[in-house]
Each structure stands twice: as structure tokens, then as C-alpha cells.
Design an enzyme around this catalytic site. Structure first.
Site, mmCIF file in Angstrom:
data_model
loop_
_atom_site.group_PDB
_atom_site.id
_atom_site.type_symbol
_atom_site.label_atom_id
_atom_site.label_comp_id
_atom_site.label_asym_id
_atom_site.label_seq_id
_atom_site.Cartn_x
_atom_site.Cartn_y
_atom_site.Cartn_z
ATOM 1 N N HIS A 86 0.831 -1.204 0.000
ATOM 2 C CA HIS A 86 0.000 0.000 0.000
ATOM 3 C C HIS A 86 0.864 1.252 0.000
ATOM 4 C CE1 HIS A 86 0.209 0.988 4.399
ATOM 5 N NE2 HIS A 86 0.293 -0.319 4.555
ATOM 6 N N GLU A 93 -5.108 1.757 2.709
ATOM 7 C CA GLU A 93 -5.025 0.540 3.516
ATOM 8 C C GLU A 93 -5.272 0.870 4.973
ATOM 9 O OE1 GLU A 93 -2.968 -2.737 5.825
ATOM 10 O OE2 GLU A 93 -2.697 -0.577 5.923
ATOM 11 N N GLU A 94 -4.705 1.967 5.419
ATOM 12 C CA GLU A 94 -4.822 2.361 6.827
ATOM 13 C C GLU A 94 -6.250 2.744 7.206
ATOM 14 O OE1 GLU A 94 -2.374 1.767 8.654
ATOM 15 O OE2 GLU A 94 -0.538 1.963 7.474
ATOM 16 N N HIS A 101 3.141 3.637 12.966
ATOM 17 C CA HIS A 101 2.027 4.587 13.145
ATOM 18 C C HIS A 101 2.398 5.781 14.031
ATOM 19 C CE1 HIS A 101 -1.459 1.768 11.872
ATOM 20 N NE2 HIS A 101 -0.412 1.658 11.110
ATOM 21 N N ASP A 147 5.943 1.723 7.030
ATOM 22 C CA ASP A 147 4.719 0.973 6.736
ATOM 23 C C ASP A 147 3.910 1.821 5.778
ATOM 24 O OD1 ASP A 147 2.294 -0.350 6.743
ATOM 25 O OD2 ASP A 147 1.720 0.289 8.750
#
Lengths: 353, 336, 340
Positions: free
Chosen positions: C60, C197-198, C308, C169
């Protein structure tokens, strides 16, 4: 088109989430005033199609309403109920409701078991606490035998309809304005467009089960495979005590932007609103918009979505309050947005990286 | 009508979500000879197809996976740390015996240092397989292996209890239905995978089969135990016809069809409105542009425990209801 | 590959606003692509034609970030940050919108906080972004409602073979797939660079319908909790211990035959690997495997600490090993064993 009249008859029809038969008949009658192509799909969504060719624009407003279901029949004939979707138990005590039994409609009232009779110290202490669903009963006034002969576990229960109340400043209050007011706006758009020449296909849809995970919109979008999906719904109008930027003035419609919304469609709607001098606010969120647009977006290979909302006060009560001026502005914006599509649509909708 | 030896075998076979190969093979064994083709799809759903002449496709479904524990770590003393596969209640898992796919047995306990059993979370539980070191444990169990509650089949006459009753009772029903089926419809019996972790298998099967109607079989909770949460269903009151749960509202035409069938044939039934829970019906209903789908449930006490308990008379009623419904020629349509 | 990771992590691409990442990948992938297209949601697909099985690799493009929710009369910005722990944002620098307007997230000075306030994390609702504007009108000249906000963190190599950057990520996955596009594989090869995606695997929800791949390999940055006092069974992965193979997360259970095929590939080529121990979290596999008629998915990830947040940490070697494992799996045609 007279909004009060159309909204009056749309909201008089029953349509608890998962049981939208009555209201769908009413919607079909209105849709047929403007187009011959009206149909209903397996899920119960009602469609009305106008225009020809590409692109295909699917407009969704949901016709289901929050409501309840019978879960148990007590020995004395009183009924226990559960929320099908979205019901706040605190508004229920003292409400007029209708049981939709196989044998016909039965009037009933919702009562609460007085907390001090629950015979526990804790209950006394909690006397001021909000009612929970399992502390409420639905009372038909009928004797137990009659109830058992007519009512079955699983019967739907809706709030009793009442004519919308006309308030000051062209505002109205009533039940199920979420989202029947926007179904009325769809009908208004059909009226406007029926006098115009269309360069695209537009499919108006009154969806089912929005309050239960937008099932209807997902299936409608899969079934019609549109190039553009436009959801119209209500959002929260400002009342005292709400946080910053979480609600909007009741007179201004909102145009959404964020992950759920295709950036070009947002811009088209915004520019159109500017051009038409429509009073609007931008609603920005990275989260689920909580509307039909969310599920529509991920059908098939992905659908470009837009969202226009009309602010509404006291959502999910029987006295929801909305401005008819804002509703008309929403209808105008929808009509102008749809009328603007022609052969260069694909270019208009490209990502600008 | 339901063969108890077959039921016992189906109940006792290993098969947590994602690791359904064994149970799939066992079920296949009972279906040979009573269908035209039988195969597994990519995700592992077992599909048994019996051809018909009406031109209508009916998909019957029951999930064959069970909840379990997955090994995520093995410490130097050979204790195995686990996480849940599906809705596992840590409290009732403590002091239970479990079994891995290769037959390795173990018992579950928890970190007693600070907590009482009722307070322990899953991360504070571990499985003791009798190993005294990491290397000894690793000969039997690898990270990623899954364990299930060891089956203790208890026959109490009309009522029986066992782990995995959710949903192997319905697998046994579906086997019985296929063995006794008289219908002109094209019938697909689908034993789905990965229901317990979020209805993951049924949608793919429905997408491929694209049936005109799906009727699912699953268990539902009961409200007839002392001080149970309010629920109208109870043991011995018949097959439960689902109206709603938190995942799905069954279309009026489908549940009406089932209710009418039951009443015509004098089959004992009850209506089911479940405040929580979810079932494969929801995933099927949401497939493509929508599939008509309903569900018949077997009322079950103590769901997701090793002592899930049912009444065989409800199960027999469910079989009778399915056989009667499939014999009908009525077309089910969602009409205004 | 490291150079590309640096360039990719320095780009801003919050969920819903992946344009600049997409543009970069398009440019880098163009020389190797037979065809390339962007779908209605913004997912980028790259196709290298070939015979045999249709193999998809997926990463992603989006990263966690924030959005301008409104502008206050005093010129401070109210923001929304659904994926970010409020505990990490105070005293950080951010960039807002296409023009990368700089701003800071301040908080009441500790001298002015009560003891009670000092003990608590300040929620996002009580924090604001300051761009130096005098008032609302001044702020509106530079920033618009609905613009995306990204952390101002630059890629750096540090420590013993480690990397610190934002958005590891999943820019690690993007960089690995760009490297894979340079290779020659004997299959019909697709790369899917997904959006959102998140936000709940939104972009990937439509990938399976578009591609109908036989097997999809997800390349991800995943949690590493290899911190002091965290017991081994809660660590998920350990930075430096090799590429992580996914067994199960909250959205997917990898089929045992797929897990074994990846393990065997790693063992055969002496590629350091570890099993991902956590069962939480989710990757694009969660929606891809059950879409349509269902398909096989597998997951390879690069362990990342402090995922994150404004800055995350991973190991160069794990990054390279994740590439080696994905590359060998496809070069060896190991997928044929899984698909048979």
C-alpha cells in the site's frame, strides 16, 4: 413539487430497515411520474432511470427508517422489543408505535418499568439512569390471547407516523426525515431534469437497509455498475453543546471531501455550488462518512463517489428538523451536477498526480 | 433420522478456522454416493452438488470450522503461548484439555502470580503439553499450529453436549439432508470455512455458485437457562427460523416460505431474533447484486464452550423442515 | 533499493492523498511495465505480461496522517488523526497540503498544567496545529479545510544498520516491489500499489475484482515490539531477525500450505526469517483472499518499531531479506506447489 406534501406521504409509509415494502410502493409511484423505467431489485431497492449513454450516475438516498422488532411475548401479552438499527431507547418511553403483524397493523405504546419497582437497591440508586431496551415493554392494550393470536416474534415495530409539522422559516419537523427528505429531493431532481436535455444516464435509487451497514447501496452499486455514485443523506445540524467542526448550520448544505470521496467529484460539486451561489459548507473527514457512499465506493473495480448532505437536528427521533430551503438547494446542486456531464467526462474525473 | 455415530465422528474431528482439511475429508466420506460432484474451492469450502431439473439453484450451507487457540510463542521451559482463533473466552478455557492437529495433547492454565482465573486475559494463558524444554516442545508443536478443546461427547438422551457443536451439529444435519434429499432443484451443499473469524468463506462460495436462494444452518443462543440474557429461543421448542441477528435481516419472503412450510407439514418451529451474533447468511446476502438468503438455527446452550448443548429433537425438526422446503416447487420472490 | 526507500519515505501520502507517491512509482516502474493504469479509487496497477499463473504482489502507498477539519477564529487548525496515538504528536512538526505549509503541534506549557493534566495524554480534540496565522482569514490564505497533513520526518540511516523514517509501513513494500519489477519472472506478473489501507483496507477491496489473481503476495511493514520488558510472545516481530512470515492476523489466516511454502523458500536460500507472532492487525490480504471466488494470499513483512508514529525504525538487512524471500518465492515458482 410541494415538499411538505411529498415528504408527508413518504414519511407516512412504513419502512423499518429490512422491511421497506410499504415505503417502496410509495416511492415507485412518485418515480413513475417522471420516468417509465422504474424497477425494484432483489434486495428491495427502488430505481428510476432517466437519460441515455455514458456516464452512468447512480444517486442514492435511503428509504429505510430506524425501528424495532418484537423479540418476546410476555405471559400477560406485553411485548419485548429490540432495536433493528439505530434506535435510542431513551426516546422510546411514551412513544406511539405500530406493530406490523401478519394480520394487520396494531397500535401500541411503549412503557418503561418504573425503576423503583425493580425491587433492588441498585435500581433505586439508578433511578435517574437512562432506560435500556430490556427495561421497556410494548403495550397493545389487547388481552394476552389476542396478542398471541396476532403477533409473532420477529414482527417489525415502527414509530407511528404523524404529519410533518411546519415550523418557522420554512423548516419542518417530523419522523424519518432521515432520509426520506432526501428521497423527496431525488424526486425534485427528477422533476427538474425531466424538463432538460441530459447528456448521460442517471439512475435514482431509494436504497434499503442503510441503517444496517448500507446493504442496499452496496447491492445497487454492484447491480448497476455506475461510473459515478452520488449519495445524498442528512448530517448533524448545529445545536448547543456540539464540538468544533462536527455540525453545520441548518441552512447550509454540506459537500464532503476525504477518503470516501473522489477528489474530482468533490471539486465539481464545490465549483458548481459556487457558480449557482448555493449556501454550502465543506465537510472534511478521513473516516467512514456513515452514508451509502462508503459501501458504494468499493463495489466491483471501485466507484467514484460524491456526497452531499443536508443538516438535520435531533437525528433518529420523531421530531427531526430540517430546512426546506437547504433541501431545495441540495436538489438544485444535484440537478446541475448531473446536467453537467457530457462526452469529456472521463477526462474530468482523472486523478491529477 | 440423524445417525448418532456420524454425528459423534463429525463433532470429534479437528478443524479450527483456516485448518479445516481433516473435517472436510470426514464430511466428504459421508457424502460420497449421494451427490453428482464434490470438491473443495480455493479457500477450502467443501461443495457437494446434486443436479436438478428445475433450473433453480439452491445453496445450503453450514460452516465446518470451530474456534481454537493458535500457538504464537514457545518459551525456554516448553510452555506454549497462545492467541485466539475466533471468539474464545479465556476464563472457561483455563483448566481445559486441548488437542493439536497432530494429536499432541495439552492442558491450559494461566499466570497465577497476580490474578484470579476470571481476570486473566488470553495473553496470560499458556498450554502445557508436558514438555520440559523449548526443543522438546518444538518436536510436537510449531508456531502457527492450532489447538481445539478436546471433545467430550456427552449423551444425555434427547440432549447431547460436546465442544464444536457450533457448528458440527449443522454439518451433521446437512449431511443427513443430502442423504435423504428429494428435490427437482439444483442443490449445492456448502460446508464453509472460516466462519468463526468473520464469515470469510461463505461469500466466495456464493460468488462462484450464484444461487437463486441460500438457506444456511447454524446454531443460535438460548434464553432458557437460569438468569440468562433475554432470548425467546429455548431447547426442545423446535427448529429456529431466523428473523434477525446483528449481521443480517432475513427477507420477509424467505422466512415466510420457511414458516409456511413448517406449518403445512406440522413441523415444530420457533422464531429467532438474536440481539448479537452473526452468521454466514450475512456474507451470502451481500454477494454480487444480492442473493436471497435465510437461516435455520439449532438452539444451543453455552455456545463457544466445551459443553455446547443441544436437543436432538430440534435438530430432527430442522432436517424435516429442509427436506419439506426443498420438495416444494414454489418460487420465492421478493415482491411488493 | 535503499535509495528508493529514502525517496519514497520522504514523500507525503496520507490515506486518500496518495498522488505524489503514485506519481513517483509510476515514473520508476514505467521502464519495466507492459501496461500500467490507475483505477477509480487511485490504486496503481503495473502489468508485466507473461505465461502461466497470474501472480500479484501488493503493497500500500498510503501512510497514517491527519486532515484539516476546520480553522478556528484565532487561526489555529483543528485536525483529525484517526490512526495516530495522541501521545506521540505533541511537539512535532507537520506539513500541510500540496504546498507543504509548515506547522507545529503545541500544547499548554508544562508550567501551566495541573498535576492531574500532567498525568494524562492530551487528546487530539485538545490539540491544535499552529501555522503562525494571525486569524482565520490569514490562515485561509494558506490552508484549506480538508487538506491532508503529514509528519515532517526525513529518512536517515543510523545505529547498527538501521533506518529511521516515517511511513516505513508500507513504503518498504513499495520499494521492494519496484525492485521486483526489474526482475524477470516466468509468470503473468502484476504489481498492485493500493490506496487507503490504513483506513480499513479500502483500496485493496477492489483489487481482486480487477485482477482475479491466482495468488497474491502482500509485502508490508509490520509491528515490532522488541522493547525491554515485553515478553517474547507479545513482541510480534524482532528488528534484525529477518523477514517476517504472516501466519494469522485479525483479517486473515494464511493457509498452512502457503506458510510452509514461504518457510521452505527461506530455508532453501538461507534467507533469515521469523514467524510473525501477533494475531492482531490486518493487511490488504484481509479483503483480497475472500473477494470474488476466493484466492490464495501470503504475507511477507519488514519488522518496524514505533509504527504509526512520527518516526519508525527498521533494519536494512530485514528489508533486503524481505525482498530476497519474495523474489525467490516467485523465481522458484514455489507458488505452483501452493496452487496445485
Amino acid at each position: 413539487m410541494n415538499y411538505v406534501e411529498v415528504i408527508g406521504s413518504l414519511t407516512a409509509a412504513q419502512g423499518v430497515t429490512g422491511n421497506e415494502n410499504d415505503v417502496s410502493k410509495c416511492v415507485m409511484t412518485y418515480f413513475k411520474n417522471y420516468t417509465d423505467e422504474v424497477w425494484r431489485d432483489k434486495a428491495g431497492n427502488v430505481f428510476g432511470k432517466m437519460g441515455e449513454g455514458k456516464p452512468v450516475i447512480l444517486v442514492c438516498a435511503h428509504m429505510d427508517e430506524v425501528g424495532m422488532m418484537v423479540t418476546d411475548i410476555e405471559d400477560n401479552g406485553m411485548l419485548r422489543i429490540a432495536s433493528v438499527a439505530g434506535v435510542d431507547p431513551r426516546v422510546l418511553p411514551g412513544s406511539d408505535v405500530i406493530i406490523h403483524a401478519k394480520t394487520g397493523k396494531i397500535k401500541a405504546v411503549v412503557g418503561a418499568i418504573p425503576p423503583h419497582l425493580l425491587n433492588s437497591d441498585l435500581a433505586l440508586k439508578n433511578a435517574k439512569k437512562a432506560y435500556k431496551m430490556n427495561e421497556l415493554v410494548c403495550d397493545t392494550g389487547l388481552c394476552a390471547d389476542k396478542v398471541k393470536a396476532n403477533v409473532q416474534i420477529g414482527d417489525f415495530v415502527s414509530f407511528a407516523p404523524a404529519k410533518p409539522m411546519e415550523l418557522l422559516n420554512n423548516r419542518i419537523a417530523g419522523k424519518t426525515l432521515d432520509d426520506r427528505a432526501l428521497v423527496a429531493a431525488e424526486i425534485r431532481v427528477m422533476e427538474i431534469l425531466s424538463k432538460r436535455c441530459l447528456g448521460c444516464t442517471v439512475i435514482f435509487c431509494a436504497t434499503v437497509q442503510e441503517e444496517k451497514g448500507s446493504l442496499g447501496a452496496a447491492l445497487a452499486a454492484w447491480g448497476t455498475a455506475p461510473d459515478v455514485g452520488l449519495a445524498v443523506d442528512v448530517c448533524h445540524a448545529t445545536t448547543p453543546g456540539l464540538g468544533e467542526f462536527r455540525s453545520y448550520p441548518i441552512e447550509a448544505i454540506t459537500i464532503s471531501t476525504g477518503c470516501n470521496i473522489h477528489p474530482r467529484i468533490f471539486e465539481m460539486l464545490r465549483d458548481k455550488a459556487d457558480e449557482e451561489h448555493i449556501n454550502y459548507e465543506i465537510s472534511a473527514t478521513m473516516l467512514n462518512t456513515g452514508t451509502d457512499a462508503w459501501d458504494m465506493q468499493i463495489q466491483r473495480a471501485g466507484i467514484r463517489c460524491g456526497l452531499i448532505s443536508v443538516p438535520l437536528r435531533y437525528m433518529h427521533t420523531s421530531v427531526e428538523c430540517i430546512s426546506l430551503d437547504a433541501l431545495e438547494n441540495c436538489a438544485r446542486l444535484m440537478a446541475e451536477f448531473i446536467a453537467d456531464f457530457d462526452e469529456d467526462w472521463e477526462e474530468k474525473l482523472c486523478f491529477k498526480d | 433420522m440423524i445417525n448418532r455415530d456420524m454425528l459423534k465422528n463429525v463433532l470429534e474431528t479437528y478443524g479450527p478456522s483456516g485448518h479445516e482439511q481433516r473435517i472436510s475429508e470426514v464430511i466428504k466420506g459421508y457424502l460420497n454416493g449421494c451427490c453428482d460432484e464434490i470438491y473443495n474451492d480455493t479457500l477450502g469450502n467443501l461443495i457437494a452438488h446434486k443436479k436438478g431439473t428445475s433450473g433453480k439453484k439452491v445453496m445450503l450451507s453450514a460452516h465446518m470450522d470451530q474456534i481454537g487457540l493458535i500457538a504464537v510463542d514457545i518459551d525456554e521451559n516448553g510452555f506454549i503461548r497462545v492467541s485466539n482463533v475466533g471468539g474464545v473466552n479465556p476464563t472457561i478455557t483455563i483448566a481445559r484439555d486441548v488437542v493439536f492437529e497432530n494429536g499432541t495433547k495439552g492442558v491450559v492454565h494461566f499466570e497465577t502470580e497476580k490474578k484470579k482465573a476470571g481476570e486473566a486475559t488470553l495473553a496470560e494463558l499458556f498450554v502445557d503439553i508436558g514438555a520440559s524444554s523449548k526443543s522438546e516442545a518444538e518436536k510436537c508443536v510449531n508456531i502457527g499450529d492450532m489447538a481445539v478443546y478436546a471433545a467430550h461427547y456427552t449423551d444425555m438422551g434427547n440432549r447431547i453436549s460436546c465442544g464444536a457443536m457450533d457448528n458440527r451439529i449443522c454439518c451433521a444435519l446437512l449431511i443427513t439432508i443430502m442423504q435423504n434429499l428429494k428435490t427437482e432443484h439444483d442443490v449445492y451443499a456448502v460446508f464453509t470455512v472460516q466462519e468463526e473469524v468473520g464469515l470469510r468463506g461463505a461469500g466466495a462460495a456464493a460468488y462462484a455458485i450464484d444461487p437463486d436462494l441460500n438457506i444456511n444452518l447454524d446454531v443460535t443462543t438460548c434464553g432458557d437457562m437460569p438468569k440468562a440474557a433475554p432470548m425467546s429461543t429455548g431447547l426442545g421448542r423446535g427448529a429456529a427460523i431466523k428473523v434477525m441477528d446483528s449481521s443480517v435481516i432475513v427477507p420477509e419472503c424467505v422466512r415466510r416460505f420457511l414458516v409456511d412450510t413448517a406449518e403445512e407439514k406440522g413441523i415444530t418451529y420457533q422464531m429467532e431474533v438474536l440481539r448479537g451474533g452473526g452468521t454466514d447468511t450475512a456474507a451470502v446476502q451481500k454477494t454480487k447484486s444480492g442473493i436471497l438468503a435465510g437461516c435455520v438455527s439449532v438452539p444451543t446452550r453455552y455456545i463457544h464452550s466445551p459443553v455446547e448443548t443441544i436437543d436432538m429433537r430440534d435438530a430432527e425438526n430442522a432436517v424435516a423442515l429442509f427436506l419439506a422446503a426443498l420438495e416444494k416447487k414454489t418460487r420465492i420472490e421478493n415482491r411488493t | 533499493m535503499l535509495q528508493r526507500l529514502e525517496e519514497l519515505t520522504n514523500l507525503c501520502g496520507v490515506s486518500g492523498d496518495e498522488g505524489s507517491v503514485r506519481a513517483y512509482i509510476k515514473e520508476q516502474a514505467a521502464p519495466y511495465a507492459d501496461e500500467m493504469w490507475v483505477d477509480n479509487m487511485g490504486n496503481l496497477f503495473v502489468h508485466k505480461k507473461g505465461n502461466g499463473k497470474k501472480i500479484v504482489v501488493c503493497a500500500h502507498m498510503d501512510e497514517v496522517g491527519m486532515m484539516v477539519r476546520g480553522i478556528r477564529d484565532d487561526g489555529l487548525l483543528v485536525y483529525q488523526a484517526p490512526d495516530i496515538d495522541a501521545g506521540v504528536v505533541v511537539s512535532k512538526r507537520v506539513l500541510i497540503g500540496k504546498n507543504k505549509v509548515p506547522g507545529v503541534i503545541g500544547a499548554k506549557a508544562i508550567h501551566l498544567q495541573t498535576d492531574e493534566e500532567f498525568e494524562k495524554i492530551m487528546p487530539h480534540e485538545k490539540l491544535y496545529i499552529d501555522i503562525g496565522a494571525k486569524d482565520k482569514a490569514d490562515a485561509e490564505k494558506h490552508v484549506k479545510k480538508g487538506e491532508y497533513i503529514c509528519f515532517d520526518t526525513k529518512f536517515e540511516r543510523f545505529g547498527d544498520g538501521l533506518i529511521r523514517a516515517k511511513a516505513l509501513d508500507d513504503r518498504t513494500g513499495c520499494a521492494i516491489i519496484l525492485e521486483m519489477l526489474k526482475q524477470d519472472y516466468d509468470c503473468d506478473f502484476y504489481a498492485a500499489f493500493t490506496v487507503q489501507e490504513e483506513r480499513g483496507l479500502r483500496g485493496a477491496s477492489v483489487v481482486a475484482y480487477a485482477l482475479e489473481g491466482d495468488l497474491t503476495l502482500i509485502i508490508e511493514g509490520t509491528t515490532a515490539n522488541d522493547m525491554p520488558k515485553v515478553p517474547s510472545h507479545k513482541s510480534v516481530t524482532t528488528v534484525g531477525d529477518g523477514a517476517a512470515i504472516t501466519i494469522m492476523d485479525a483479517r486473515t489466516i494464511t493457509l498452512p500450505k502457503m506458510v510452509n511454502a514461504l518457510k521452505e523458500t527461506a530455508q532453501k536460500h538461507d534467507i533469515p526469517y521469523q514467524m510473525r507472532k501477533g494475531t492482531k492487525g490486518g493487511t490488504d490480504a484481509g479483503v483480497i483472499h475472500k473477494a470474488g471466488k476466493g484466492s490464495i494470499t501470503g504475507g511477507i513483512s519488514v519488522p518496524c518499531r514505533y509504527i504509526h508514529s512520527t518516526i519508525s525504525v527498521c533494519s536494512e538487512q530485514d528489508f533486503v531479506n524481505a525482498f530476497r524471500l519474495a523474489d525467490a518465492f516467485i523465481k522458484d515458482k514455489k507458488y505452483e506447489e501452493v496452487l496445485s
